[in-house]
Write an enzyme that holds these catalytic residues in place. Structure first.
Site, PDB file in Angstrom:
ATOM      1  N   CYS A 295       0.810  -1.222   0.000  1.00  0.00           N
ATOM      2  CA  CYS A 295       0.000   0.000   0.000  1.00  0.00           C
ATOM      3  C   CYS A 295       0.848   1.280   0.000  1.00  0.00           C
ATOM      4  O   CYS A 295       1.430   1.621  -1.018  1.00  0.00           O
ATOM      5  CB  CYS A 295      -0.984  -0.046   1.157  1.00  0.00           C
ATOM      6  SG  CYS A 295      -2.360   1.086   0.941  1.00  0.00           S
ATOM      7  N   HIS A 393      -3.733  -5.641   2.199  1.00  0.00           N
ATOM      8  CA  HIS A 393      -3.487  -5.887   3.613  1.00  0.00           C
ATOM      9  C   HIS A 393      -4.131  -7.226   3.940  1.00  0.00           C
ATOM     10  O   HIS A 393      -4.655  -7.897   3.061  1.00  0.00           O
ATOM     11  CB  HIS A 393      -4.122  -4.774   4.463  1.00  0.00           C
ATOM     12  CG  HIS A 393      -3.516  -3.422   4.249  1.00  0.00           C
ATOM     13  ND1 HIS A 393      -2.306  -3.060   4.769  1.00  0.00           N
ATOM     14  CD2 HIS A 393      -3.981  -2.335   3.570  1.00  0.00           C
ATOM     15  CE1 HIS A 393      -2.032  -1.809   4.432  1.00  0.00           C
ATOM     16  NE2 HIS A 393      -3.029  -1.342   3.695  1.00  0.00           N
TER      17      HIS A 393
HETATM   18  N1  GLN Z   1      -1.634   6.772   2.389  1.00  0.00           N
HETATM   19  C1  GLN Z   1      -1.940   5.852   1.373  1.00  0.00           C
HETATM   20  C2  GLN Z   1      -3.343   5.974   0.804  1.00  0.00           C
HETATM   21  O1  GLN Z   1      -4.314   6.213   1.521  1.00  0.00           O
HETATM   22  C3  GLN Z   1      -1.657   4.460   1.861  1.00  0.00           C
HETATM   23  C4  GLN Z   1      -2.582   3.921   2.920  1.00  0.00           C
HETATM   24  C5  GLN Z   1      -2.211   2.534   3.335  1.00  0.00           C
HETATM   25  O2  GLN Z   1      -1.040   2.187   3.378  1.00  0.00           O
HETATM   26  N2  GLN Z   1      -3.189   1.733   3.679  1.00  0.00           N
HETATM   27  O3  GLN Z   1      -3.497   5.850  -0.403  1.00  0.00           O
END
Ligand code: GLN
Length: 446
Positions: A295, A393
């Site tokens: 992510c 995730h």
């Molecule tokens: N900040 C990033 C987004 O919202 C990644 C979020 C995350 O790692 N879940 O796109």
């Protein structure tokens, strides 16, 4: 029970005192206190004491694990639901330190709730072979022949707790034979390989976990646990080095690098940290090093991340760039890949939309459900040399063991010496629990 209750009681006491309540009321009030909804309840069932408590997040769950450990508890059941009130993402169980009770002599564990199979896999990766149950009676029945003086501990998250309490109320006073008739067959421990003889390797496989203090938004650390366990279960010597913010990065003999997800703010901090050391990461990637980026860190590997007007410079080691959208893309996701016969499953939660350059290869070639990189082109993640970037995730590796093994195999292949290549193809492991959790996740898809 538990140290945290000292803080709760102290906070309530001092608030009351500030409001002018006489301190003499403290003890009688405590004595008369009945926790709401059956929390910290005790039941006598089939000649055994059963204690139940609620835990809805890693901190609360950790406190329960600590209480069980302090009491020398060895009979326990953990219930995990994923209803609206619980949160649909169950990644957080990898932030709970179940490892703390794994070496309890004679530990007997059970996993229940709508995500029982996820809990079972989590416990397996902590070194605990838990039995799936559909209600607490099956577990209490199954420990009928354990010493009567041993308390049974049941811990459940938000919506799993009221049905647990209801069942325990119904069972109050039930005799041992009727509970025994509901007993499940207990897992025999064989799901968790122990004492595997180490194989010869010039040096341990070195896993570098980058910035757990900034990038571990949704239990992504579970990926490191999965890599480490899956090596250990094959006798592959393995070493995990955590690199924290501010510490120098040394990737010279790294074999697998893992980076988790992070909020925009943490991502920005990591970008600052890594841009100054960009050459080390670029050299590692170009040399074919295994790298898993989840992510926020996946976004960071690309050229840039646009947050409205602001452009955050990325490491530019993969052919992608990300633009933050107006809403967040949240939910269960499954993607078909070329790495496994079944789609990979996970949970996505991101604001950024990632676009791959035309020559780049997506990890997920078609999205079965969910959004993936951007919700438009049907792609998810990226695969480039030894790099896997993905929005999954869950954490990604425990429920998708083929992905974990791809990273390990790629790392051994890169080593290239005779000892490392002799380990390929990787010895297969018993992934029954992992596949059951994977299939349960597939059933959640719309
Ligand atoms: N900040 C990033 C987004 O919202 C990644 C979020 C995350 O790692 N879940 O796109």
């Amino acid at each position: 029970n538990g140290l945290y209750m000292v803080y709760n009681v102290a906070a309530a006491f001092f608030a009351a005192r500030e409001l002018g309540v006489d301190a003499a009321h403290l003890q009688p009030t405590l004595d008369a206190y009945v926790p709401a909804g059956g929390r910290m309840g005790r039941w006598e069932i089939a000649g055994r004491t059963v204690e139940a408590n609620l835990a809805k997040n890693p901190v609360g769950f950790d406190r329960q694990i600590q209480s069980i450990k302090t009491a020398g508890g060895r009979l326990c059941a953990f219930f995990l639901n994923d209803n609206d009130a619980d949160g649909h993402d169950v990644s957080w169980i990898y932030d709970v330190d179940f490892e703390r009770i794994a070496d309890t002599t004679g530990l007997v564990a059970f996993a229940g709730g709508t995500r029982a199979h996820d809990m079972q896999v989590r416990l397996k990766y902590a070194g605990i072979d838990a039995t799936i149950i559909s209600n607490v009676e099956q577990a209490i029945g199954a420990v009928g022949d354990e010493a009567a003086g041993d308390t049974f501990y049941a811990v459940a998250n938000y919506t799993a707790f009221p049905p647990l309490v209801k069942k325990l109320d119904e069972l109050k006073g039930t005799d041992a034979s009727s509970v025994a008739s509901c007993a499940v067959t207990r897992a025999d421990g064989s799901a968790v390989p122990v004492g595997v003889a180490p194989v010869e390797l010039s040096r341990p496989l070195r896993i570098v976990y980058l910035y757990p203090d900034a990038l571990n938004l949704y239990g992504d650390g579970g990926n490191v646990i999965a890599l480490e366990r899956r090596c250990a279960w094959r006798g592959i010597p393995v070493r995990v080095d955590e690199v924290r913010m501010g510490e120098a990065l040394d990737l010279t003999d790294a074999d697998i690098v893992m980076m988790g997800g992070g909020s925009d703010r943490d991502q920005l901090a990591v970008a600052h940290e890594l841009l100054a050391q960009k050459d080390k990461v670029a050299a590692y990637v170009e040399d074919g090093g295994s790298l898993l980026a989840i992510c926020g860190s996946y976004q960071l590997l690309g050229r840039s991340y646009y947050m409205g007007e602001d452009r955050i410079e990325g490491l530019g080691v993969i052919a992608a760039e990300t633009v933050r959208g107006s809403d967040r893309l949240i939910g269960n996701v499954a993607v078909k890949t070329d790495l496994a016969p079944e789609p990979f499953v996970g949970f996505e939660n991101h604001g950024g939309r990632t676009l791959l350059d035309t020559e780049a290869t997506p990890l997920g070639t078609s999205v079965v459900a969910g959004t993936g990189n951007n919700g438009d082109d049907g792609f998810e993640g990226i695969i480039y040399k030894g790099v896997i970037g993905t929005y999954l995730h869950g954490p990604a590796l425990p429920k998708n063991p083929e992905l974990a093994d791809w990273l390990i195999a790629h790392a051994l292949e890169r080593r290239g010496d005779a000892q490392a290549t002799a380990l390929l193809p990787l010895k297969s492991l018993d992934d029954t629990y992992e596949h059951a959790a994977h299939d349960a996740a597939m059933k959640l898809l719309p």
